[in-house]
Design a protein around this motif. Structure first.
Motif, mmCIF file in Angstrom:
data_model
loop_
_atom_site.group_PDB
_atom_site.id
_atom_site.type_symbol
_atom_site.label_atom_id
_atom_site.label_comp_id
_atom_site.label_asym_id
_atom_site.label_seq_id
_atom_site.Cartn_x
_atom_site.Cartn_y
_atom_site.Cartn_z
ATOM 1 N N ILE A 66 0.829 -1.211 0.000
ATOM 2 C CA ILE A 66 0.000 0.000 0.000
ATOM 3 C C ILE A 66 0.861 1.258 0.000
ATOM 4 O O ILE A 66 0.858 2.028 -0.964
ATOM 5 N N ASP A 67 1.620 1.483 1.075
ATOM 6 C CA ASP A 67 2.430 2.698 1.178
ATOM 7 C C ASP A 67 3.530 2.678 0.122
ATOM 8 O O ASP A 67 4.321 1.743 0.042
ATOM 9 N N GLY A 68 3.565 3.714 -0.705
ATOM 10 C CA GLY A 68 4.552 3.795 -1.763
ATOM 11 C C GLY A 68 4.141 3.089 -3.035
ATOM 12 O O GLY A 68 4.872 3.122 -4.028
ATOM 13 N N TYR A 339 6.326 -13.519 -8.720
ATOM 14 C CA TYR A 339 6.945 -12.640 -9.719
ATOM 15 C C TYR A 339 6.926 -11.230 -9.133
ATOM 16 O O TYR A 339 5.863 -10.631 -8.974
ATOM 17 N N SER A 340 8.088 -10.695 -8.823
ATOM 18 C CA SER A 340 8.165 -9.427 -8.091
ATOM 19 C C SER A 340 8.421 -8.251 -9.024
ATOM 20 O O SER A 340 9.318 -8.296 -9.869
ATOM 21 N N ILE A 341 7.639 -7.200 -8.840
ATOM 22 C CA ILE A 341 7.769 -5.973 -9.629
ATOM 23 C C ILE A 341 8.007 -4.817 -8.665
ATOM 24 O O ILE A 341 7.222 -4.599 -7.730
ATOM 25 N N LEU A 342 9.078 -4.095 -8.876
ATOM 26 C CA LEU A 342 9.468 -2.987 -7.991
ATOM 27 C C LEU A 342 9.065 -1.650 -8.614
ATOM 28 O O LEU A 342 9.253 -1.427 -9.811
ATOM 29 N N LEU A 343 8.522 -0.764 -7.781
ATOM 30 C CA LEU A 343 8.121 0.568 -8.231
ATOM 31 C C LEU A 343 9.106 1.627 -7.768
ATOM 32 O O LEU A 343 9.760 1.484 -6.731
ATOM 33 N N ARG A 344 9.158 2.716 -8.534
ATOM 34 C CA ARG A 344 9.992 3.872 -8.180
ATOM 35 C C ARG A 344 9.208 4.907 -7.365
ATOM 36 O O ARG A 344 9.723 6.005 -7.115
ATOM 37 N N SER A 345 8.003 4.575 -6.957
ATOM 38 C CA SER A 345 7.116 5.562 -6.345
ATOM 39 C C SER A 345 7.182 5.603 -4.823
ATOM 40 O O SER A 345 6.414 6.335 -4.192
ATOM 41 N N GLY A 346 8.099 4.829 -4.218
ATOM 42 C CA GLY A 346 8.153 4.780 -2.757
ATOM 43 C C GLY A 346 9.558 4.737 -2.219
ATOM 44 O O GLY A 346 10.368 5.623 -2.475
ATOM 45 N N VAL A 347 9.874 3.683 -1.461
ATOM 46 C CA VAL A 347 11.175 3.573 -0.800
ATOM 47 C C VAL A 347 12.318 3.513 -1.806
ATOM 48 O O VAL A 347 13.337 4.193 -1.654
ATOM 49 N N TYR A 348 12.169 2.703 -2.842
ATOM 50 C CA TYR A 348 13.258 2.525 -3.804
ATOM 51 C C TYR A 348 13.441 3.759 -4.684
ATOM 52 O O TYR A 348 12.473 4.355 -5.163
ATOM 53 N N LYS A 349 14.707 4.124 -4.898
ATOM 54 C CA LYS A 349 15.086 5.192 -5.824
ATOM 55 C C LYS A 349 16.139 4.657 -6.782
ATOM 56 O O LYS A 349 16.990 3.841 -6.396
#
Length: 381
Positions: A66-68, A339-349
């Motif tokens: 949810i968050d991010g 299957y993992s998908i990472l977003l740039r909209s939260g913790v990860y930069k």
């Protein structure tokens, strides 16, 4: 000091965690990994093809942080409503799988449904402390830590715990226990409850502490007490009670432009003080992402939802974990064979170092991009 022994009946699959014994997470728990070698960097290449084509009976599903991912603080993030609406339209099961908490499942779902402008069922919502329900028959009197005011007290009672005490109750009984507390007169006079003489059985950290100093003092006082009796201290400073943490997130994303410390940071600080004070390692039981139990539980919920709501009795072959935190969302999803998908909209930069065990299949900008990518994968399977 030996690892705290928790029975299988008590935990019902919850993973035991401590700095000196870590059990490996399960690998490849999803069947049918036909996507194992599939990797495409970026947003899917042909979105119109699957948006206009009816997919076959769905044997895949989605789990969203949810968050991010869907929210940043109190504000919805771009594409969240659109992504969930698309999955509903295509009758693809999805759940929200969060390390957040501090409120009842009903309250969180009502709030999220309003903000995202889409109906969400409590059957689609798993927060970090939901599995604590399984401990209610094993521990009668518990210290509950975290959350605003006494909301977590009421959640614990809803879960079936018989006696629920919070730090404000202890401070009201004797303010000298932590004279620097930040409780307001309203909290102490209207919300705090009188203490009963029974010994404590366990400490449960439901949510982020609102007063690290006070909560750390109360927690450690109880851990080194004589069999859970408040105001006592055993002669060897051995840990006398189990402590459970609902998640291990060091960082989380809110409205601020830099990630903030979470419950994992508080746990690290309490364990360090405990070690310095007693000379012993503190034994902790940690659930939530990335630990095995949470993903097993989530997979069962998704299969049940797919069967009950969409009438598909076949087991899911693939689950897409969409998150913003490599250390929890992606690590746990990878370990369970999702299957993992990472977003740039939260913790990860972009530019952040990601360990090999937490590397996603793909990194995209928004949750809607992630859903489009997954649907593109499905059209190629």
């Amino acid at each position: 000091m030996a690892v705290w022994q928790i029975s299988r009946r008590q935990l019902s699959g919850i993973q035991l965690y401590s700095k000196f014994t870590e059990r490996g997470l399960a690998r490849n728990r999803c069947s049918g990994n036909t996507f194992e070698n599939y990797y495409r960097n970026g947003v899917p290449r042909s979105s119109s093809r699957y948006l206009s084509t009816q997919l076959p009976t769905n044997d895949f599903a989605f789990a969203f942080d949810i968050d991010g991912v869907l929210m940043r603080g109190s504000k919805p993030l771009e594409g969240g409503k659109k992504a969930l609406a698309l999955l509903n339209e295509k009758k693809i099961p999805w759940i929200l799988l969060t390390n957040g908490g501090g409120k009842s499942e009903q309250e969180r779902v009502k709030d999220l449904s309003s903000k995202l402008e889409i109906d969400i069922s409590t059957e689609q919502f798993i927060q970090s402390h939901t599995p604590f329900k399984r401990l209610a028959d094993s521990y009668s009197k518990v210290l509950v830590v975290g959350g605003d005011d006494d909301k977590c007290r009421h959640v614990a009672y809803d879960y079936g715990f018989q006696q629920v005490v919070m730090s404000m109750d202890i401070i009201k009984s004797d303010p000298t226990i932590w004279p620097f507390h930040r409780f307001t007169s309203r909290q102490l006079n209207e919300l705090a409850q009188p203490l009963t003489p029974e010994n404590f059985d366990a400490v449960l950290v439901f949510n982020d502490s609102r007063d690290w100093g006070c909560d750390a003092q109360v927690i450690i006082d109880l851990l080194v007490s004589e069999h859970g009796k408040l105001g006592t201290r055993n002669s060897t400073l051995e840990q006398s009670l189990p402590i459970f943490w609902s998640n291990n997130d060091l960082l989380w994303a809110n409205d601020y432009h830099l990630s903030r410390f979470g419950q994992g940071a508080f746990r690290a600080s309490v364990e360090k003080v405990f070690k310095d004070f007693t000379g012993n390692d503190m034994s902790s039981t940690v659930i939530g992402k990335p630990f095995l139990f949470t993903y097993e539980y989530a997979h069962e919920v998704l299969n049940k939802f797919n069967s009950d709501i969409y009438g598909n009795a076949n087991s899911l072959k693939r689950v897409y974990m969409i998150g913003d935190n490599p250390a929890s969302d992606i690590h746990g999803g990878n370990s369970f064979g999702w299957y993992s998908i990472l977003l740039r909209s939260g913790v990860y930069k972009d530019g952040d170092t990601i360990p090999s065990y937490a590397k996603p299949r793909v990194i995209v900008d928004t949750v809607y991009d992630a859903v489009l990518h997954a649907l593109d994968v499905e059209s190629s399977v």
